[in-house]
Scaffold this motif. Structure first.
Motif, PDB file in Angstrom:
ATOM      1  N   GLY A  85       5.191  -9.111   1.680  1.00  0.00           N
ATOM      2  CA  GLY A  85       3.762  -9.113   1.420  1.00  0.00           C
ATOM      3  C   GLY A  85       3.051 -10.151   0.749  1.00  0.00           C
ATOM      4  O   GLY A  85       2.025 -10.552   0.557  1.00  0.00           O
ATOM      5  N   ASN A  86       3.945 -11.075   0.299  1.00  0.00           N
ATOM      6  CA  ASN A  86       3.581 -12.171  -0.668  1.00  0.00           C
ATOM      7  C   ASN A  86       4.330 -13.446  -0.628  1.00  0.00           C
ATOM      8  O   ASN A  86       5.519 -13.277  -0.631  1.00  0.00           O
ATOM      9  CB  ASN A  86       3.239 -11.658  -2.402  1.00  0.00           C
ATOM     10  CG  ASN A  86       2.948 -12.927  -3.033  1.00  0.00           C
ATOM     11  OD1 ASN A  86       3.585 -13.561  -3.913  1.00  0.00           O
ATOM     12  ND2 ASN A  86       1.579 -12.921  -2.901  1.00  0.00           N
ATOM     13  N   ASN A  87       3.748 -14.722  -0.507  1.00  0.00           N
ATOM     14  CA  ASN A  87       4.504 -15.913  -0.806  1.00  0.00           C
ATOM     15  C   ASN A  87       3.503 -16.571  -1.713  1.00  0.00           C
ATOM     16  O   ASN A  87       2.453 -16.948  -1.691  1.00  0.00           O
ATOM     17  CB  ASN A  87       4.590 -16.710   0.599  1.00  0.00           C
ATOM     18  CG  ASN A  87       5.049 -18.008   0.344  1.00  0.00           C
ATOM     19  OD1 ASN A  87       4.501 -19.099   0.171  1.00  0.00           O
ATOM     20  ND2 ASN A  87       6.468 -18.036   0.152  1.00  0.00           N
ATOM     21  N   THR A  88       4.313 -17.324  -2.856  1.00  0.00           N
ATOM     22  CA  THR A  88       3.760 -17.853  -3.853  1.00  0.00           C
ATOM     23  C   THR A  88       4.504 -18.954  -4.165  1.00  0.00           C
ATOM     24  O   THR A  88       5.859 -18.759  -4.667  1.00  0.00           O
ATOM     25  CB  THR A  88       3.232 -16.906  -5.245  1.00  0.00           C
ATOM     26  OG1 THR A  88       2.539 -15.901  -4.921  1.00  0.00           O
ATOM     27  CG2 THR A  88       2.840 -17.735  -6.346  1.00  0.00           C
ATOM     28  N   VAL A  89       3.987 -20.242  -4.293  1.00  0.00           N
ATOM     29  CA  VAL A  89       4.517 -21.279  -4.708  1.00  0.00           C
ATOM     30  C   VAL A  89       3.807 -22.201  -5.775  1.00  0.00           C
ATOM     31  O   VAL A  89       2.713 -21.766  -5.921  1.00  0.00           O
ATOM     32  CB  VAL A  89       4.858 -22.316  -3.674  1.00  0.00           C
ATOM     33  CG1 VAL A  89       5.528 -21.657  -2.570  1.00  0.00           C
ATOM     34  CG2 VAL A  89       3.275 -22.916  -3.128  1.00  0.00           C
ATOM     35  N   LEU A  90       4.778 -22.851  -6.617  1.00  0.00           N
ATOM     36  CA  LEU A  90       4.147 -23.666  -7.775  1.00  0.00           C
ATOM     37  C   LEU A  90       3.422 -24.824  -7.511  1.00  0.00           C
ATOM     38  O   LEU A  90       3.761 -25.370  -6.510  1.00  0.00           O
ATOM     39  CB  LEU A  90       5.312 -23.778  -8.772  1.00  0.00           C
ATOM     40  CG  LEU A  90       5.912 -22.775  -9.551  1.00  0.00           C
ATOM     41  CD1 LEU A  90       7.478 -23.478 -10.482  1.00  0.00           C
ATOM     42  CD2 LEU A  90       5.020 -22.516 -10.816  1.00  0.00           C
ATOM     43  N   GLY A  91       2.210 -24.991  -8.152  1.00  0.00           N
ATOM     44  CA  GLY A  91       1.727 -26.335  -8.309  1.00  0.00           C
ATOM     45  C   GLY A  91       1.919 -27.044  -9.158  1.00  0.00           C
ATOM     46  O   GLY A  91       3.115 -27.788  -9.406  1.00  0.00           O
ATOM     47  N   GLN A 114      -0.116  -8.657   5.592  1.00  0.00           N
ATOM     48  CA  GLN A 114       0.293  -7.402   5.912  1.00  0.00           C
ATOM     49  C   GLN A 114       1.959  -7.279   6.085  1.00  0.00           C
ATOM     50  O   GLN A 114       2.561  -8.106   6.440  1.00  0.00           O
ATOM     51  CB  GLN A 114      -0.328  -7.375   7.374  1.00  0.00           C
ATOM     52  CG  GLN A 114      -0.352  -5.693   7.761  1.00  0.00           C
ATOM     53  CD  GLN A 114      -1.173  -4.771   6.956  1.00  0.00           C
ATOM     54  OE1 GLN A 114      -2.370  -5.409   6.587  1.00  0.00           O
ATOM     55  NE2 GLN A 114      -1.011  -3.667   6.620  1.00  0.00           N
ATOM     56  N   CYS A 115       2.301  -6.178   5.615  1.00  0.00           N
ATOM     57  CA  CYS A 115       3.676  -5.792   5.429  1.00  0.00           C
ATOM     58  C   CYS A 115       3.928  -4.620   6.430  1.00  0.00           C
ATOM     59  O   CYS A 115       3.622  -3.533   5.825  1.00  0.00           O
ATOM     60  CB  CYS A 115       4.265  -5.704   4.154  1.00  0.00           C
ATOM     61  SG  CYS A 115       5.942  -5.629   3.666  1.00  0.00           S
ATOM     62  N   PHE A 123      11.214  -3.944   6.665  1.00  0.00           N
ATOM     63  CA  PHE A 123       9.853  -4.431   6.746  1.00  0.00           C
ATOM     64  C   PHE A 123       9.865  -5.799   7.401  1.00  0.00           C
ATOM     65  O   PHE A 123      10.664  -6.425   7.211  1.00  0.00           O
ATOM     66  CB  PHE A 123       9.274  -4.421   5.469  1.00  0.00           C
ATOM     67  CG  PHE A 123       9.155  -3.134   4.399  1.00  0.00           C
ATOM     68  CD1 PHE A 123       8.124  -2.294   4.598  1.00  0.00           C
ATOM     69  CD2 PHE A 123      10.146  -2.842   3.766  1.00  0.00           C
ATOM     70  CE1 PHE A 123       7.847  -1.113   3.982  1.00  0.00           C
ATOM     71  CE2 PHE A 123      10.085  -1.438   3.222  1.00  0.00           C
ATOM     72  CZ  PHE A 123       8.924  -0.493   3.180  1.00  0.00           C
ATOM     73  N   GLN A 124       8.661  -6.060   7.814  1.00  0.00           N
ATOM     74  CA  GLN A 124       8.327  -7.335   8.573  1.00  0.00           C
ATOM     75  C   GLN A 124       7.021  -7.781   8.173  1.00  0.00           C
ATOM     76  O   GLN A 124       6.067  -7.105   8.053  1.00  0.00           O
ATOM     77  CB  GLN A 124       8.580  -7.094   9.964  1.00  0.00           C
ATOM     78  CG  GLN A 124       8.260  -8.415  10.799  1.00  0.00           C
ATOM     79  CD  GLN A 124       8.386  -8.398  12.401  1.00  0.00           C
ATOM     80  OE1 GLN A 124       8.613  -7.193  12.632  1.00  0.00           O
ATOM     81  NE2 GLN A 124       8.719  -9.405  13.004  1.00  0.00           N
ATOM     82  N   ARG A 125       7.053  -9.019   8.038  1.00  0.00           N
ATOM     83  CA  ARG A 125       5.776  -9.797   7.353  1.00  0.00           C
ATOM     84  C   ARG A 125       4.938  -9.728   8.664  1.00  0.00           C
ATOM     85  O   ARG A 125       5.348 -10.417   9.745  1.00  0.00           O
ATOM     86  CB  ARG A 125       5.827 -10.906   6.872  1.00  0.00           C
ATOM     87  CG  ARG A 125       4.836 -11.941   6.481  1.00  0.00           C
ATOM     88  CD  ARG A 125       5.083 -13.079   6.118  1.00  0.00           C
ATOM     89  NE  ARG A 125       5.846 -13.209   4.469  1.00  0.00           N
ATOM     90  CZ  ARG A 125       6.106 -14.170   3.922  1.00  0.00           C
ATOM     91  NH1 ARG A 125       6.005 -15.641   4.504  1.00  0.00           N
ATOM     92  NH2 ARG A 125       6.851 -14.060   2.971  1.00  0.00           N
ATOM     93  N   GLY A 126       3.566  -9.453   8.475  1.00  0.00           N
ATOM     94  CA  GLY A 126       2.527  -9.486   9.593  1.00  0.00           C
ATOM     95  C   GLY A 126       1.600 -10.705   9.247  1.00  0.00           C
ATOM     96  O   GLY A 126       1.893 -11.564   8.726  1.00  0.00           O
ATOM     97  N   GLU A 127       0.106 -10.237   9.691  1.00  0.00           N
ATOM     98  CA  GLU A 127      -0.772 -11.234   9.497  1.00  0.00           C
ATOM     99  C   GLU A 127      -1.130 -11.678   8.102  1.00  0.00           C
ATOM    100  O   GLU A 127      -0.955 -10.919   7.080  1.00  0.00           O
ATOM    101  CB  GLU A 127      -1.880 -10.746  10.322  1.00  0.00           C
ATOM    102  CG  GLU A 127      -2.034 -10.490  11.682  1.00  0.00           C
ATOM    103  CD  GLU A 127      -3.015 -10.075  12.559  1.00  0.00           C
ATOM    104  OE1 GLU A 127      -4.149 -10.108  11.716  1.00  0.00           O
ATOM    105  OE2 GLU A 127      -3.124  -9.804  13.591  1.00  0.00           O
ATOM    106  N   LEU A 128      -1.494 -13.006   8.008  1.00  0.00           N
ATOM    107  CA  LEU A 128      -2.132 -13.483   6.697  1.00  0.00           C
ATOM    108  C   LEU A 128      -3.628 -12.571   6.288  1.00  0.00           C
ATOM    109  O   LEU A 128      -4.481 -12.633   7.116  1.00  0.00           O
ATOM    110  CB  LEU A 128      -2.418 -14.911   6.722  1.00  0.00           C
ATOM    111  CG  LEU A 128      -2.955 -15.539   5.372  1.00  0.00           C
ATOM    112  CD1 LEU A 128      -2.012 -15.373   4.426  1.00  0.00           C
ATOM    113  CD2 LEU A 128      -3.396 -16.783   5.657  1.00  0.00           C
TER     114      LEU A 128
END
Length: 254
Positions: A85-91, A114-115, A123-128
């Motif tokens: 449900g989430n992808n977070t990267v460092l800036g 959407q998960c 589970f499968q990742r769905g739409e943003l």
């Protein structure tokens, strides 16, 4: 630790271990390690004093200022969280020390999806659903685990970089991010310990570190103060001298 460093180490340990009084003997080692596929330098300042017939107390200061300077480029774009449900990267990332506190701050790019459940356990990742720019601040502490220094973030605060309305989906995502990222950061840190591993030719010293704490070096420079002990029994010293002889640093036995 390079082989040419073994001779002064052996001599210093021999002197400290056989001193009539618990005198302090100090020296420095400049070494490198590979961090995130990049070679970085560090300095280790050691103070040795005899506390028992076969153990020498180690009072050390680990200078991590080169790693500190390289950290922004090494960490930029690195994932902190990459779940269903989430992808977070460092800036941007900034790390600085003040007395015995390490302050950490920076920015994050976080995407919420959407998960969808695909089975009882899958589970499968769905739409943003949304994406947010986030800022974070926190303080890093250190502890010793299996002779390795492990950093941990405490009091992590995550906030949106742009104003969002209360009660909206983005507002709910911020609440979720605060909980998720605290654990995600510490999981990443726990999987990246800083281990002071001796090379095989010095493993017989059997170092044991009991405590580690942040320490400011210069103005804002990151250091870690360590306390522990190493073995300096006659057997250990003879083993080290044997290594020096086998490598040609010292002449062999007559």
């Amino acid at each position: 630790m390079k082989l040419f460093s073994i001779l002064p180490v052996a001599l210093v340990l021999f002197a400290a271990g056989h001193a009539a009084i618990a005198q302090q003997i100090d020296f420095e080692l400049d070494e490198t390690l590979t961090m995130l596929d990049t070679e970085v330098a560090f300095r280790l300042e050691l103070g040795l004093s005899a506390v028992a017939p076969t153990r020498v107390h180690v009072n050390a200061l680990l200078d991590l200022r080169d790693i500190q300077q390289r950290m922004p480029e090494l960490l930029a774009g690195r994932p902190v969280s990459d779940g269903c449900g989430n992808n977070t990267v460092l800036g941007e990332v900034s790390v600085t020390a003040r007395d015995s506190v390490i302050g950490v701050s920076g920015t994050l790019q976080s995407r919420f999806y959407q998960c969808n459940r695909t089975s009882e356990t899958g589970f499968q990742r769905g739409e943003l659903r949304s994406k947010l720019g986030l800022g974070f601040t926190g303080e890093a502490t250190t502890k010793i685990e299996e002779n390795c220094i492990v950093f941990r973030l405490e009091g992590l605060d995550v906030r949106p970089l742009e104003a969002i309305e209360a009660g909206t989906e983005d507002s709910e995502n911020i609440t979720a991010a605060r909980l998720l990222l605290r654990e995600a950061f510490n999981l990443v840190l726990a999987e990246s310990p800083f281990c002071l591993e001796l090379p095989p030719e010095l493993s017989m010293l059997d170092p044991v570190f009991q405590t580690a704490g942040p320490r400011e070096i210069g103005k804002g420079g990151i250091g870690v103060a360590l306390e522990g002990s190493v073995d300096v029994s006659t057997h250990t010293i003879l083993a080290i001298l044997g290594v020096l002889q086998s490598e040609g640093v010292l002449p062999g036995p007559p």
